[in-house]
Design a protein around this motif. Structure first.
Motif, PDB file in Angstrom:
ATOM      1  N   UNK A 322      -3.043   6.591  -3.742  1.00 60.22           N
ATOM      2  CA  UNK A 322      -3.748   7.402  -2.753  1.00 60.22           C
ATOM      3  C   UNK A 322      -5.250   7.119  -2.728  1.00 60.22           C
ATOM      4  N   UNK A 323      -5.753   6.485  -3.782  1.00 59.50           N
ATOM      5  CA  UNK A 323      -7.183   6.180  -3.862  1.00 59.50           C
ATOM      6  C   UNK A 323      -7.440   4.672  -3.811  1.00 59.50           C
ATOM      7  N   UNK A 324      -6.487   3.912  -3.274  1.00 58.06           N
ATOM      8  CA  UNK A 324      -6.578   2.454  -3.295  1.00 58.06           C
ATOM      9  C   UNK A 324      -6.639   1.887  -1.883  1.00 58.06           C
ATOM     10  N   UNK A 325      -7.520   0.909  -1.700  1.00 52.37           N
ATOM     11  CA  UNK A 325      -7.599   0.150  -0.449  1.00 52.37           C
ATOM     12  C   UNK A 325      -7.281  -1.306  -0.775  1.00 52.37           C
ATOM     13  N   UNK A 348       3.645  -0.211   0.028  1.00 50.56           N
ATOM     14  CA  UNK A 348       2.293   0.204  -0.349  1.00 50.56           C
ATOM     15  C   UNK A 348       1.790   1.305   0.570  1.00 50.56           C
ATOM     16  N   UNK A 349       1.998   1.149   1.862  1.00 49.11           N
ATOM     17  CA  UNK A 349       1.539   2.171   2.796  1.00 49.11           C
ATOM     18  C   UNK A 349       2.279   3.491   2.566  1.00 49.11           C
ATOM     19  N   UNK A 350       3.569   3.417   2.280  1.00 50.01           N
ATOM     20  CA  UNK A 350       4.345   4.639   2.035  1.00 50.01           C
ATOM     21  C   UNK A 350       3.856   5.379   0.796  1.00 50.01           C
ATOM     22  N   UNK A 351       3.319   4.637  -0.166  1.00 47.52           N
ATOM     23  CA  UNK A 351       2.837   5.266  -1.401  1.00 47.52           C
ATOM     24  C   UNK A 351       1.444   5.864  -1.253  1.00 47.52           C
ATOM     25  N   UNK A 352       0.804   5.613  -0.112  1.00 45.99           N
ATOM     26  CA  UNK A 352      -0.515   6.171   0.125  1.00 45.99           C
ATOM     27  C   UNK A 352      -1.641   5.160   0.128  1.00 45.99           C
TER      28      UNK A 352
END
Length: 411
Positions: A322-325, A348-352
Motif C-alpha cells: 500500500x506504500x509502494x510505487x 501488484x495492483x490488487x495488493x495496493x
C-alpha cells in the motif's frame, strides 16, 4: 542535402537590418535577395543542380565544408562500403571536424550533428580514443553511446569516458534535483493526513467536502465538525519506490535519466528507493545509487528483454504494497512470458501497489513500442505513456498521493 543539414544551416542569422529609408530601400531589397540565395546555397549543398549560382567564401565556405563532410552526397555514394564520407576514417580529420562544428554552430546543433555522424558514418569506434572524447560536446545521447561501448572500451579511455559521463550527470542533477525534491516532499506531506491539523496545515477542499452535511443554509456556511489536514512527512520512510528500467539499446536515454532520478530519490530520507535494470537478466543497482555514474557504468545497453523476470524480482522485494510505487520504464517488447507479466502487474495492483508504466523517460517522446502490451496494461488500469524528465516529478507525486496520473494529451 538532408533535413538534418537544413536544421544546421538554418542557424545562420541574417545581418540586422537598418531603419529603412527611401535611399536604402533598393539596397536592402538586393541584400535580402542575396541573403536568401546564401541560405538556400547552404541548405542545398552547392551541387550542380542547386540552381542558386551563389558562391560562398570565408566563414560561410568553412561552414559549408563542415556540413558537406557529414551530409554531402559522397556518404550516400559510399553507403554499403566504408561509409567514411567527407570525414574519412582518420581520427585527426574527425577531431578537426568536431572543432569546426563547435566554432560555427550553437551547442544544440553540434549535438545533433555529432549524433548524426555517429549514426551515419559509423564513428562509434573513434569514441574509444581519449582525444575524441575530449573534443565532443557531451549530452545524454553521447552518454548512451559510450555506455553501449563500455565493454569494448580500453582502460586508457575509461577515465576520460567517466569524466564525460559525470559532466552530463551533474548538469542533469542541477536541472532536475531541486524541483523533484520539492515536488515529492509536498506529495509526501499531503499523503500523510491528520485529524487535528494546525491551522496552516488544513486542507480546506477536503475539509469542506467532508462536512457538506453540516451546511447551514440560513447562515450560508458549513460547520467544520471534522478537519482534514496535511500531515508533515516524518523522518522515517513513508514510501517505497522501485524503478524497473529496461536497458535494451533503444532505451539508452531513459537509462541515463532513470539513474539520475534514482540518485535524487535515494537522497530523500522519506523515500526508500530501489533501482533494477534488466535485459534477459536482472541486476539490482540499489547499492550504487549514491553515485549515478557508477550506476550507468553498471548497466549493459543492448540485448534481449524479459520484463516478466524483472517484475518477478521487483515483486519479491515489496514488503509494504500500500506504500509502494513501482515504475516500469520499457518499450514493452517482451521476450519473456507475456501472460505472466500481465498477471504480475494485476497482482501488484490488487495488493495496493501504485504501478506506473513509462514507454520512455526522455525528451524525445515515445520510441517504437509494443502497442498490444500497452493496451493490455491500460486495460489493467496502468496506462503506458512516454514521459519527459520535466514531467516525471509530477507523475511520481500523483502516484505517491494515489491520484490520477498527469498523462500527456499526446497519448
Amino acid at each position: 542535402m538532408t533535413s538534418e543539414a537544413t536544421q544546421a544551416a538554418q542557424v545562420i542569422k541574417p545581418t540586422e537590418p537598418t531603419e529603412p529609408t527611401e535611399a536604402t530601400e533598393a539596397t536592402e531589397a538586393t541584400g535580402a535577395a542575396e541573403e536568401r540565395l546564401r541560405r538556400w546555397r547552404l541548405v542545398l549543398g552547392g551541387e550542380a543542380a542547386d540552381g542558386t549560382g551563389y558562391a560562398l567564401g570565408g566563414r560561410d565556405a568553412a561552414m559549408d565544408g563542415a556540413l558537406s563532410a557529414l551530409y554531402g552526397k559522397r556518404d550516400r555514394q559510399s553507403a554499403g562500403k566504408d561509409r567514411a564520407a567527407g570525414l574519412g576514417a582518420s581520427a585527426p580529420a574527425v577531431a578537426r571536424w568536431l572543432g569546426d562544428i563547435r566554432t560555427y554552430f550553437p551547442s544544440s546543433v553540434v549535438q545533433v550533428m555529432q549524433r548524426d555522424a555517429i549514426d551515419r558514418l559509423g564513428l562509434s569506434t573513434l569514441l574509444l580514443e581519449p582525444e575524441m572524447l575530449e573534443a565532443v560536446e557531451a549530452d545524454v545521447h553521447l552518454v548512451g553511446t559510450l555506455l553501449s561501448l563500455n565493454k569494448a572500451m580500453p582502460e586508457t579511455t575509461k577515465e576520460t569516458a567517466r569524466a564525460v559521463v559525470r559532466k552530463v550527470v551533474e548538469d542533469l542533477e542541477k536541472r532536475l534535483a531541486t524541483r523533484t525534491r520539492a515536488t515529492l516532499t509536498g506529495a509526501l506531506d499531503r499523503s500523510a493526513r491528520v485529524r487535528r491539523p494546525r491551522h496552516h496545515d488544513i486542507d480546506w477542499n477536503r475539509t469542506i467536502a467532508a462536512n457538506l452535511k453540516h451546511y447551514l443554509p440560513e447562515h450560508r456556511t458549513v460547520v467544520p465538525e471534522r478537519l482534514v489536514g496535511y500531515g508533515r512527512a516524518a523522518r522515517s520512510v513513508r514510501k517505497d519506490v522501485v524503478l524497473c528500467v529496461d536497458q535494451s539499446g533503444s532505451m539508452a536515454a531513459s537509462v541515463v535519466y532513470a539513474s539520475v532520478f534514482g540518485a535524487v530519490l535515494a537522497s530523500m530520507r522519506s523515500i526508500s528507493t530501489r533501482l533494477v535494470v534488466f535485459d534477459t537478466a536482472v541486476v539490482d543497482l540499489t547499492d550504487q545509487l549514491d553515485d549515478p555514474v557508477d550506476v550507468l557504468f553498471g548497466t549493459q545497453l543492448g540485448g534481449g528483454t524479459d520484463i516478466n523476470r524483472a517484475l518477478a524480482y521487483c515483486q519479491s522485494q515489496i514488503t509494504r504494497p500500500a506504500e509502494t510505487v513501482v515504475v516500469l520504464i520499457s518499450d514493452l517488447y517482451e521476450g519473456g512470458i507475456r501472460d505472466e507479466m500481465l498477471k504480475r502487474v494485476a497482482a501488484m495492483k490488487a495488493s495496493g501497489v501504485q504501478f506506473v508504466a513509462l514507454l520512455a523517460l526522455s525528451d524525445e517522446g515515445a520510441p517504437a513500442y509494443d502497442r498490444d502490451h500497452a493496451a493490455a496494461l491500460a486495460a489493467l488500469g496502468a496506462p503506458a505513456f512516454a514521459c519527459t524528465p520535466d514531467l516525471f516529478p509530477e507523475v511520481m507525486a500523483a502516484a505517491i498521493e494515489k491520484r490520477p496520473l498527469p498523462i500527456p494529451d499526446t497519448v
